[in-house]
Scaffold this active site. Structure first.
Site, PDB file in Angstrom:
ATOM      1  N   HIS A 217       0.571  -1.316  -0.370  1.00  0.00           N
ATOM      2  CA  HIS A 217      -0.219   0.279   0.163  1.00  0.00           C
ATOM      3  C   HIS A 217       0.836   0.894  -0.342  1.00  0.00           C
ATOM      4  O   HIS A 217       0.146   2.016   0.419  1.00  0.00           O
ATOM      5  CB  HIS A 217      -0.874  -0.110   1.485  1.00  0.00           C
TER       6      HIS A 217
HETATM    7  C1  UD1 Z   1      -1.744   5.019   6.443  1.00  0.00           C
HETATM    8  C2  UD1 Z   1      -0.310   5.114   7.429  1.00  0.00           C
HETATM    9  C3  UD1 Z   1       0.232   4.329   6.486  1.00  0.00           C
HETATM   10  C4  UD1 Z   1      -0.037   2.764   7.374  1.00  0.00           C
HETATM   11  C5  UD1 Z   1      -1.289   2.928   6.776  1.00  0.00           C
HETATM   12  C6  UD1 Z   1      -2.206   1.697   6.945  1.00  0.00           C
HETATM   13  C7  UD1 Z   1      -0.607   7.924   6.725  1.00  0.00           C
HETATM   14  C8  UD1 Z   1       0.617   8.736   6.530  1.00  0.00           C
HETATM   15  N1  UD1 Z   1       0.013   6.920   6.857  1.00  0.00           N
HETATM   16  O1  UD1 Z   1      -1.338   5.236   5.004  1.00  0.00           O
HETATM   17  O2  UD1 Z   1       1.679   4.783   7.612  1.00  0.00           O
HETATM   18  O3  UD1 Z   1       1.080   2.033   7.002  1.00  0.00           O
HETATM   19  O4  UD1 Z   1      -2.447   4.400   6.425  1.00  0.00           O
HETATM   20  O5  UD1 Z   1      -2.905   1.346   6.629  1.00  0.00           O
HETATM   21  O6  UD1 Z   1      -0.936   8.317   7.479  1.00  0.00           O
HETATM   22  N2  UD1 Z   1      -9.352   4.821   1.731  1.00  0.00           N
HETATM   23  C9  UD1 Z   1      -9.741   3.825   1.448  1.00  0.00           C
HETATM   24  N3  UD1 Z   1     -10.659   3.973   2.539  1.00  0.00           N
HETATM   25  C10 UD1 Z   1     -10.174   3.649   3.745  1.00  0.00           C
HETATM   26  C11 UD1 Z   1      -9.067   4.364   4.265  1.00  0.00           C
HETATM   27  C12 UD1 Z   1      -7.603   5.077   3.062  1.00  0.00           C
HETATM   28  O7  UD1 Z   1     -10.194   3.892   1.006  1.00  0.00           O
HETATM   29  O8  UD1 Z   1     -10.739   3.185   5.080  1.00  0.00           O
HETATM   30  C13 UD1 Z   1      -8.019   5.049   0.417  1.00  0.00           C
HETATM   31  C14 UD1 Z   1      -8.456   6.170   0.443  1.00  0.00           C
HETATM   32  O9  UD1 Z   1      -8.364   6.407  -0.870  1.00  0.00           O
HETATM   33  C15 UD1 Z   1      -7.528   7.685   0.553  1.00  0.00           C
HETATM   34  C16 UD1 Z   1      -5.489   6.424   0.427  1.00  0.00           C
HETATM   35  O10 UD1 Z   1      -6.675   5.128   0.718  1.00  0.00           O
HETATM   36  O11 UD1 Z   1      -6.886   8.528  -0.120  1.00  0.00           O
HETATM   37  C17 UD1 Z   1      -4.748   6.290   1.308  1.00  0.00           C
HETATM   38  O12 UD1 Z   1      -4.871   6.395   3.182  1.00  0.00           O
HETATM   39  P1  UD1 Z   1      -4.858   7.255   3.618  1.00  0.00           P
HETATM   40  O13 UD1 Z   1      -4.973   6.991   5.228  1.00  0.00           O
HETATM   41  O14 UD1 Z   1      -4.738   8.768   3.193  1.00  0.00           O
HETATM   42  O15 UD1 Z   1      -3.177   6.615   3.957  1.00  0.00           O
HETATM   43  P2  UD1 Z   1      -2.662   5.224   4.127  1.00  0.00           P
HETATM   44  O16 UD1 Z   1      -2.322   4.639   2.415  1.00  0.00           O
HETATM   45  O17 UD1 Z   1      -3.670   4.043   4.087  1.00  0.00           O
END
Ligand code: UD1
Length: 393
Positions: A217
């Site tokens: 991811h």
């Molecule tokens: C975040 C953490 C990362 C951790 C990971 C675990 C930061 C900078 N990064 O990354 O360190 O390893 O979580 O999963 O905080 N999204 C969904 N549904 C959700 C959550 C996210 O669809 O419930 C999608 C969205 O499009 C979002 C993208 O995932 O824009 C990224 O989510 P985000 O929370 O920004 O960062 P992660 O990549 O999940």
């Protein structure tokens, strides 16, 4: 001015998937001392999908959050800013004596900044880990959170050294072990009851088929079409040897679709509700799994390929070989003492190392010091032995 009370009012912060298993053992341990601690659980809503959040509350028997900020996704600044604005309101109203943040996600740094500016003491769990790669958003979050924290609880001795080199005074640093491993050890027996292997057609008549688990991811792996294509090519090559089960993060599935790489994986969107009708897949992507299902899947795998931080630690404790598809790790102890090999994202390197590991299956090594299920106990002991934390609000 806050009225004097014998209780230390603690706000625990969770936001993203890897936070839930770190906070759960701490809350459980603190609940044994109601005479010292009044606990509130705050969920920022950074992760909001059921599979990324609610299922973990169910599996870990975490209490429903007392406060839910519902910030959702956005750019880093949007997400961090929204959390800060909302969390400041909560602090002004609740007047906590201590804010506990875990790990390195945007929720961690956002809440730490708010608490620091309101002069509320901060405990950072999993302090001092360093990849020394400032292109990783998590590295920025780690370095900055540590600078403004008052209690820095570390999982390994090299983290203490990293903090000392950054000028943090030694009396703030406590080597206590790994709370995520507390959760793993207390759930490993229950995870054996999961039926995920049957659902995936991996266990029949008590015989478990040999398989590999993949998770990806990190923006550095999935946000660049060329790099993602290279990794998917490597996975398809490996799948000629061993079936790959890939519970995929929502951002990874989105990017596979955006880059039109769907033909590189067999995606089973409705797997969790409908099961599989055809188990003979190679690179099989499924929605993210809950904690217990994933623990069961990981602990029976022949090998795990990942870019996660926590999985490097969990595989080390489980004695399962782990290939980390990154150029560095902030958890070098898993390489030195555990089962982890950092392979980067070069497709040939991934394939060759995985094949060689699969040939020589003898990877159980040492379990790092204090990864023994008692880290939360040590942390709570330290927090309760300090003179009462005074709030200056
Ligand atoms: C975040 C953490 C990362 C951790 C990971 C675990 C930061 C900078 N990064 O990354 O360190 O390893 O979580 O999963 O905080 N999204 C969904 N549904 C959700 C959550 C996210 O669809 O419930 C999608 C969205 O499009 C979002 C993208 O995932 O824009 C990224 O989510 P985000 O929370 O920004 O960062 P992660 O990549 O999940």
């Amino acid at each position: 001015m806050k009225k004097y009370s014998n209780l230390t009012k603690v706000i625990h912060i969770v936001g993203a998937r890897p936070n839930f298993m770190k906070i759960a053992p701490l809350m459980e341990e603190m609940s044994k001392y109601p005479q010292y601690f009044d606990q509130l659980l705050l969920h920022t809503g950074q992760h909001y999908d059921d599979e990324m959040s609610k299922s973990f509350f169910d599996d870990l028997r975490l209490t429903k959050p007392d406060v839910y900020l519902g910030v959702g996704s956005g750019t880093h600044s949007e997400q961090t800013g929204k959390i800060m604005i909302e969390f400041e309101r909560v602090c002004l109203q609740e007047k906590p004596d201590l804010v506990i943040v875990v790990g390195d996600v945007n929720s961690t740094i956002a809440c730490a900044i708010v608490a620091a500016k309101l002069c509320i003491p901060i405990a950072h769990i999993e302090a001092g880990l360093r990849s020394f790669d400032r292109t990783m958003p998590e590295e920025i979050n780690r370095v900055l959170t540590d600078q403004i924290s008052d209690y820095l609880f570390t999982t390994c001795e090299d983290a203490n050294q990293n903090l000392i080199k950054e000028g943090i005074t030694e009396n703030k640093i406590f080597f206590v072990g790994n709370v995520m491993i507390d959760t793993l050890l207390s759930h490993i027996e229950i995870a054996k009851n999961s039926n995920i292997l049957e659902k995936l057609g991996l266990r029949k008549n008590n015989k478990i088929k040999k398989y590999a688990v993949v998770t990806l991811h990190r923006p550095s792996n999935v946000d660049n079409p060329k790099i993602l294509m290279g990794i998917l090519n490597a996975l398809n090559e490996l799948a000629k040897e061993i079936p790959l089960i890939f519970p995929a993060h929502p951002r990874t599935i989105k990017q596979i679709r955006n880059f039109k790489h769907q033909e590189m994986v067999n995606h089973e969107e409705n797997f969790l509700s409908e099961g599989l009708n055809n188990t003979n897949r190679n690179v099989l992507t499924i929605p993210p799994l809950g904690y217990l299902d994933f623990l069961c899947l990981m602990s029976n795998a022949a090998i795990v390929l990942t870019d996660s931080g926590g999985i490097q630690e969990e595989t080390t404790v489980l004695g399962i070989p782990c290939l980390t598809l990154r150029n560095n790790t902030e958890r070098p102890i898993t390489v030195k003492e555990g089962t982890n090999i950092v392979v980067g994202n070069n497709p040939d390197n991934i394939i060759n190392t995985a094949l060689s590991v699969l040939k020589n299956q003898n990877s159980r090594k040492k379990i790092p010091k204090y990864w023994d299920g008692k880290a939360a106990e040590r942390i709570v002991k330290i927090l309760s032995s300090k003179p009462r934390l005074l709030n200056v609000l």
